[in-house]
Enzyme design. Structure first.
Site, PDB file in Angstrom:
ATOM      1  N   ASN A 238       0.811  -1.234   0.000  1.00  0.00           N
ATOM      2  CA  ASN A 238       0.000   0.000   0.000  1.00  0.00           C
ATOM      3  C   ASN A 238       0.842   1.281   0.000  1.00  0.00           C
ATOM      4  OD1 ASN A 238       0.670  -0.639   2.687  1.00  0.00           O
ATOM      5  ND2 ASN A 238      -1.081   0.500   3.469  1.00  0.00           N
TER       6      ASN A 238
ATOM      7  N   GLU B  41     -10.774  -5.303   8.465  1.00  0.00           N
ATOM      8  CA  GLU B  41     -10.202  -4.007   8.093  1.00  0.00           C
ATOM      9  C   GLU B  41     -10.660  -3.697   6.675  1.00  0.00           C
ATOM     10  OE1 GLU B  41      -5.952  -4.123   8.193  1.00  0.00           O
ATOM     11  OE2 GLU B  41      -5.723  -2.046   7.578  1.00  0.00           O
TER      12      GLU B  41
ATOM     13  N   GLU C 192       4.544  -4.828  12.121  1.00  0.00           N
ATOM     14  CA  GLU C 192       3.752  -3.615  11.879  1.00  0.00           C
ATOM     15  C   GLU C 192       2.483  -4.064  11.166  1.00  0.00           C
ATOM     16  OE1 GLU C 192       4.367  -0.374  12.591  1.00  0.00           O
ATOM     17  OE2 GLU C 192       6.292  -0.709  13.570  1.00  0.00           O
TER      18      GLU C 192
ATOM     19  N   GLY D  41       2.504  -5.727   7.331  1.00  0.00           N
ATOM     20  CA  GLY D  41       1.445  -6.364   6.544  1.00  0.00           C
ATOM     21  C   GLY D  41       0.329  -6.838   7.449  1.00  0.00           C
TER      22      GLY D  41
ATOM     23  N   CYS E 244      -2.811   1.875   6.353  1.00  0.00           N
ATOM     24  CA  CYS E 244      -2.978   1.093   7.587  1.00  0.00           C
ATOM     25  C   CYS E 244      -3.591   1.907   8.704  1.00  0.00           C
ATOM     26  CB  CYS E 244      -1.642   0.513   8.028  1.00  0.00           C
ATOM     27  SG  CYS E 244      -0.374   1.760   8.259  1.00  0.00           S
TER      28      CYS E 244
END
Ligand code: NAD
Length: 470
Positions: A129, A348, A224, A202, A258
């Site tokens: 992303n 998400e 993360e 990820g 994120c």
């Protein structure tokens, strides 16, 4: 040096040079070549040249993978990375200095220090992303701390992956930094090796795979990860400001961030007013037809497009809702009357769909947040400082911004990372250097004096004096 690319065979197995790759990097690390400040600074300089000289190539690759507008691509991928390089270069000598700390009575006379030493050969695995920034930002920390590193960009953002594989080795010391392209088989092959540190960015499912592989070698990890980052809007909020900033934070990179506000919990007194303002903001930012806007990104691939289209099914769309798979387009969309058990609230979202849920108080918003996993980010829009404080003390999150969205990640003094399901460990700024360093305790003692109370034979008198030392 072994070939850059770990090659998949047609059967899907990997003809893996991974052991040779790691072996060569380890041998180089052991020469000590990556330890001096001068080597680290030269690599940071080289990274800066890479970013500056290849800026247009980077922007083009990001446009090809994600339709990223140049302003978003520059700010979030190049600009942020350049400031991290400059900060690190400026501060590195002082970060590397042994840190003097107090010495306990028991250890006196003596001097105590913390030395930061590199960990060795590190692995950085990135998602698609922010496919450039999420490779290079951790790499700055790995290099600054004097490590060797393998970076594994995401295969999904294939243009950026190819760009990194092509250019990074031309700028950096190839004996210390290598790029491996590929997907699951290649990453699996890498994960079999013994690393001294792994930083993975990820989703949590793969995060677990990474941690399991790391556990076999007792390799420490930073994970993360993501999750649903809530945005609470209190009735005391300045609604014009809230609407503008939420729409910005959500639809930047078409929601594939994120730390994007995943959903909004708004006080029922201001529910309609906030929605109306957000609808106007979408029009102000992206025009009457966001599909034509050069400032609105695209969904990364058809699989994610299909996933997001499914999430839109049977929802109460206030604005947006249009999809076009041939253009990987999903309109900036706001949903209302969303229930906690709706499909859109089960994962998400990671796309330009913003559910809005009405709550009766700050306390019920806190209760809602706490029924779910600890988020990577939590945003609070409130004029009332007591309401802000109640949210801060009543919830937990990787990071929180009051009256704005995700700008905390641009503050290098703030460690960036998750908690619980949203991750472990943190980086950015000095924290990146710390993450990739071992804090080695060093006590320097003179040979004399040697107080006898430490040594046998023990006696009541020695014990009496020993007790005074604690
Ligand atoms: P992705 O699919 O690109 O996967 C990430 C990396 O894992 C890739 O390099 C991929 O090759 C590798 N991978 C995938 N499957 C694997 C497997 N089975 N075994 C080993 N490696 C494997 O990206 P993604 O996971 O879809 O990324 C999106 C997620 O990342 C979201 O949840 C988002 O919130 C999170 N994210 C977090 C941050 C952060 O800083 N905390 C930043 C960006 C994204």
């Amino acid at each position: 040096m072994p070939e850059l690319r770990v090659v998949s065979t047609p059967s899907g197995d990997v003809d893996s040079p991974a052991p040779a790759l790691v072996g060569a990097l380890r041998a180089y690390f052991e020469t000590g070549a990556t330890k001096p400040l001068s080597w680290r600074l030269s690599q940071l300089d080289a990274l800066e040249h890479f970013l500056k000289e290849r800026e247009q190539d980077i922007l083009d690759a990001l446009r090809a993978d994600l339709g990223k507008p140049a302003a978003e691509a520059f700010g979030a991928e190049i600009g942020l990375t350049l400031s991290e390089i400059r900060l690190t270069r400026k501060k590195l000598a002082s970060w590397m200095k042994p840190e003097r700390v107090r010495t306990s009575l028991l250890a006196m006379p003596g001097r105590s220090y913390i030395y930061r030493e590199p960990l060795g050969v590190t692995l950085i695995i990135a998602p698609w992303n922010y496919p450039f920034q999420l490779v290079v930002l951790p790499l700055i920390g790995a290099i600054a701390a004097g490590n060797c590193a393998v970076v594994k960009p995401s295969e999904i953002s294939s243009n950026v992956s190819a760009l990194i594989a092509k250019w990074l080795p031309k700028y950096l010391d190839r004996r210390a930094v290598q790029v491996v392209e590929g997907g699951v088989p290649e990453t699996t092959a890498l994960l079999r090796e013994k690393w001294d540190y792994i930083l993975y960015t990820g989703n949590g499912t793969v995060g677990r795979i990474v941690m399991e592989a790391a556990a076999k070698h007792l390799t420490p990890v930073t994970l993360e990860l993501g999750g649903k980052s809530p945005c609470i809007v209190d009735e005391s909020a300045d609604l014009d400001v809230a609407a503008k900033r939420i729409v910005y934070g959500k639809f930047f990179n078409a929601g594939q961030t994120c730390v994007a506000p995943d959903y909004v919990l708004v006080h029922d007194h201001v529910h309609d007013a906030l929605i109306n303002r957000m609808v106007s903001m979408i029009r102000e930012f992206y025009g009457d037809d966001p599909k034509q806007s050069p400032d609105f990104a695209r969904i990364v691939n058809e699989r994610h497009h299909a996933r997001l289209t499914r999430l839109l099914g049977n929802t109460d769309v206030v604005t947006g809702g249009e999809t076009d798979v041939s253009d990987r387009y999903i309109a900036p969309t706001i949903l209302k009357n969303v229930k906690e058990d709706d499909a859109v609230m089960q994962e998400e979202i990671f796309g330009p769909i913003l559910p809005v849920i009405s709550v009766s108080s700050v306390e019920s918003a806190i209760g809602f947040v706490n029924r779910h996993e600890k988020p990577l980010a939590l945003y609070v829009f409130a004029g009332d400082e007591a309401a802000q404080d109640r949210v801060l003390s009543g919830t937990s999150a990787g990071g929180t911004v009051l009256n704005h969205v995700w700008l905390h990640l641009s503050v290098p003094e703030l460690p960036f990372g998750g908690v619980g399901e949203s991750g472990m460990g943190a980086y950015h700024g000095r924290q990146s250097f710390e993450t990739f360093s071992h804090r080695r305790s060093v006590l320097k003692k003179p040979t004399l004096p040697d107080p006898p109370i430490l040594f046998p034979p023990y006696s009541a008198r020695k014990l009496h004096w020993l007790k005074k030392l604690f």
